[in-house]
Write a protein that holds these residues in place. Sequence first.
Motif, mmCIF file in Angstrom:
data_model
loop_
_atom_site.group_PDB
_atom_site.id
_atom_site.type_symbol
_atom_site.label_atom_id
_atom_site.label_comp_id
_atom_site.label_asym_id
_atom_site.label_seq_id
_atom_site.Cartn_x
_atom_site.Cartn_y
_atom_site.Cartn_z
ATOM 1 N N LYS A 1 0.826 -1.218 0.000
ATOM 2 C CA LYS A 1 0.000 0.000 0.000
ATOM 3 C C LYS A 1 0.858 1.264 0.000
ATOM 4 N N LEU A 2 2.018 1.198 0.652
ATOM 5 C CA LEU A 2 2.907 2.370 0.633
ATOM 6 C C LEU A 2 3.322 2.652 -0.804
ATOM 7 N N GLU A 3 3.702 1.578 -1.512
ATOM 8 C CA GLU A 3 4.138 1.767 -2.908
ATOM 9 C C GLU A 3 2.980 2.209 -3.788
ATOM 10 N N GLU A 4 1.872 1.533 -3.624
ATOM 11 C CA GLU A 4 0.705 1.831 -4.454
ATOM 12 C C GLU A 4 0.225 3.269 -4.224
ATOM 13 N N GLY A 5 0.314 3.699 -2.961
ATOM 14 C CA GLY A 5 -0.197 5.027 -2.617
ATOM 15 C C GLY A 5 0.833 6.133 -2.814
ATOM 16 N N GLY A 6 2.021 5.790 -3.308
ATOM 17 C CA GLY A 6 3.047 6.808 -3.565
ATOM 18 C C GLY A 6 3.645 7.395 -2.294
ATOM 19 N N PHE A 7 3.566 6.663 -1.185
ATOM 20 C CA PHE A 7 4.214 7.132 0.048
ATOM 21 C C PHE A 7 5.717 6.883 -0.047
ATOM 22 N N LYS A 8 6.451 7.484 0.851
ATOM 23 C CA LYS A 8 7.881 7.206 0.898
ATOM 24 C C LYS A 8 8.073 5.790 1.452
ATOM 25 N N PRO A 9 9.199 5.153 1.145
ATOM 26 C CA PRO A 9 9.439 3.803 1.692
ATOM 27 C C PRO A 9 9.940 3.893 3.137
ATOM 28 N N TYR A 10 9.029 3.977 4.057
ATOM 29 C CA TYR A 10 9.402 4.137 5.469
ATOM 30 C C TYR A 10 9.996 2.844 6.018
ATOM 31 N N PRO A 11 10.929 2.967 6.948
ATOM 32 C CA PRO A 11 11.503 1.758 7.556
ATOM 33 C C PRO A 11 10.447 1.010 8.370
ATOM 34 N N LEU A 12 10.665 -0.293 8.513
ATOM 35 C CA LEU A 12 9.728 -1.137 9.253
ATOM 36 C C LEU A 12 10.349 -1.612 10.568
ATOM 37 N N HIS A 13 9.551 -1.538 11.601
ATOM 38 C CA HIS A 13 9.912 -2.096 12.909
ATOM 39 C C HIS A 13 9.150 -3.421 13.005
ATOM 40 N N LEU A 14 9.873 -4.534 13.134
ATOM 41 C CA LEU A 14 9.217 -5.847 13.154
ATOM 42 C C LEU A 14 9.043 -6.368 14.571
ATOM 43 N N GLY A 15 7.899 -6.990 14.820
ATOM 44 C CA GLY A 15 7.686 -7.624 16.120
ATOM 45 C C GLY A 15 6.412 -8.445 16.131
ATOM 46 N N VAL A 16 6.421 -9.483 16.970
ATOM 47 C CA VAL A 16 5.214 -10.270 17.234
ATOM 48 C C VAL A 16 4.830 -9.916 18.664
ATOM 49 N N THR A 17 3.600 -9.515 18.898
ATOM 50 C CA THR A 17 3.243 -9.124 20.271
ATOM 51 C C THR A 17 2.889 -10.338 21.105
ATOM 52 N N GLU A 18 3.057 -10.176 22.418
ATOM 53 C CA GLU A 18 2.595 -11.186 23.377
ATOM 54 C C GLU A 18 3.025 -12.595 22.972
#
Length: 659
Positions: free
Chosen positions: A234-251
């Motif tokens: 969606k970031l690419e499709e919506g023309g947003f900047k490629p923001y960095p991702l913080h990865l995690g699984v909660t709980e």
Amino acid sequence: METKALLEKIRYCNSLTSYSRRKTIPVKVGDVIIGGDNPIVVQSMTTVDTMDTQGSVEQCIRMIDAGCQLIRITAPSIKEAENLRNIKEGLKKRGYYTPLVADIHFTPNAAEIAAKIVEKVRINPGNYADKKKFEIIEYTDQSYQEELDRIRERFLPLVKICKEHGTAMRIGTNHGSLSDRIMSRYGDTPLGMVESALEFLRICEDENFYDVVISMKSSNTQVMVQAYRLLVHKLEEGGFKPYPLHLGVTEAGDGEDGRIKSAVGIGTLLEDGLGDTVRVSLTEDPEFEAPVAKSLVDRYENRSNHAPIVDINHYPISPFEYNRRDTLEVFNFGGTNVPRVIADISAIPGISEKEMKQVGHFYLPELDKWKMNDQGADYVFSGSNPIPFMLPNGMKEIQFYPVWLKAEDQVNKFPAFQLEEFIAAERLHYGLNFLLLEDHQIAQALPVLEGRKDVVVILHSDNLHNMPALRRAFFELLENHSQLPVVVKVNYPMQPQDQTMLYAATDVGGLLIDGLGEGIMLGLDAYQGLERREVLEQIKLHNSVSFGVLQAARTRMSKTEYISCPSCGRTLFDLQETTAMIRKRTDHLKGVKIGIMGCIVNGPGEMADADYGYVGSGKGKITLYKGKEVVKKSVPSENAVDELIEIIRKDGMWIEPEV
Ligand code: SF4
């Protein structure tokens, strides 16, 4: 490289076959840079009360010494936000300059203060400007827009402060705490999670504020992986900047379960080059989290040197939803059967009845009977070391073809063929034959397999880029309409146990998440000829990891699932002790999901799809839930576990533990 058209269609990673990290914009957090060409950053969160300055400083130091490069601290109200200054000063005095992140839920005023003190602020878009009432409201386009305008007004001051002070921000969506607005329009779906972040991101971009990192956490690994992929799309499709991702699984929980669950989610994304910073959440002291995150991340240091994998120009599954591959039922593999566990015991000559307990089957000599626990392997692979006694009904033996040919019982034992043996074989088992295949042999095997209904493939790859190499082999089967069940076999060198858990969870879990794989087998190749005791220990580990991976990928439930929060400054009881206590009384309840949450503010939302919840609601007070519904409020903690069991009993889900 894959065809451009394919990558444009899936649009969630650079490549499905060559390791390549997604290029993101660099976001500066103090001296640490997340994204760009910088190494993946390891971070974690404190658990002591934020008002305990000294305790916080000491814990931060232990975390930094354990490898933590960024530290998050909860700031539930203005006074904690203000105390971040003292913690920061305390750390400086001790010579530590690690950037701090304020964790904010519900309290914009605390965020606005914290943003002037620390290097980064995390907001939860599900509750930054909303109080959750679990209401389903019908929004018209106009009333929805009015809500968005209200958020903008509430959120803008923080954006301005961040811009002015050079403070970064994480928009941290949580599957369990989406706003009523998002829930009403999208439900608790990956799309709802993505849209929840985009609502806030649009406001940041309108203000030309780009120092943003995004996360899409869930305790459900399938939802988590789909949400991150969809976010990139969606970031690419919506023309947003490629923001960095913080990865995690909660709980994720604690111990082996917590490590495996984290790796299934985080590892799957890292394989496709996604992720710029990682936090592993364990219900353990936070200094134990960074080494696990580091083990996950370090695996990619030399990944680009992997042997080439043949290009893919067709993506026959959806990366954004779970669909199990259609397979034939061959004996009890494939079809609607749960994925099977094959325990490799081939490095143990003349295994005894007693030693079978390593794979969950217990021989009771007084009764001359067998008993199996919930993690009893379905098949054992004995290779060239046939089992010298009669196996119980619940377990079947697989032997190398030449051994099987000489076996007296060729009905209850099953042959495993190399491809050349299979092509030349004069005799096959009447209904179940195993074919040991390397990923690069698929094309050669396809003509031989055509029309067969009596073969299960045991698929393995030697490629360093293991999961994508195996995935590609699955795609080749899919494209050629082969519906034979496939057991994924992975092999690791001798290594610490934690690494085996994390690697298997990534390599096999990453396939299961996409509905690929009808079984799992952790090979013993590196353990042939080693001391018996050592090999037996490894077999036991492999067996529990196999069941753990299937459970964490949500494909086979063989034990109780604990969705326990990692605890933080809001926690109202000792989470580790309480989790251990609840586990002791309930760990025989196969498939039941129990949420154990430290506070009532976020706990009920964050325990997501737990069947029952045990949530701290005051000093020494617990609120008990059935799903999202409160069943008992303010139960004294001394009675709370008994009361929880009573609720499970009344619900018809309780079974008495066996003595
Ligand atoms: S649920 Fe646990 S980790 Fe989350 S805010 Fe409450 S105490 Fe902290």
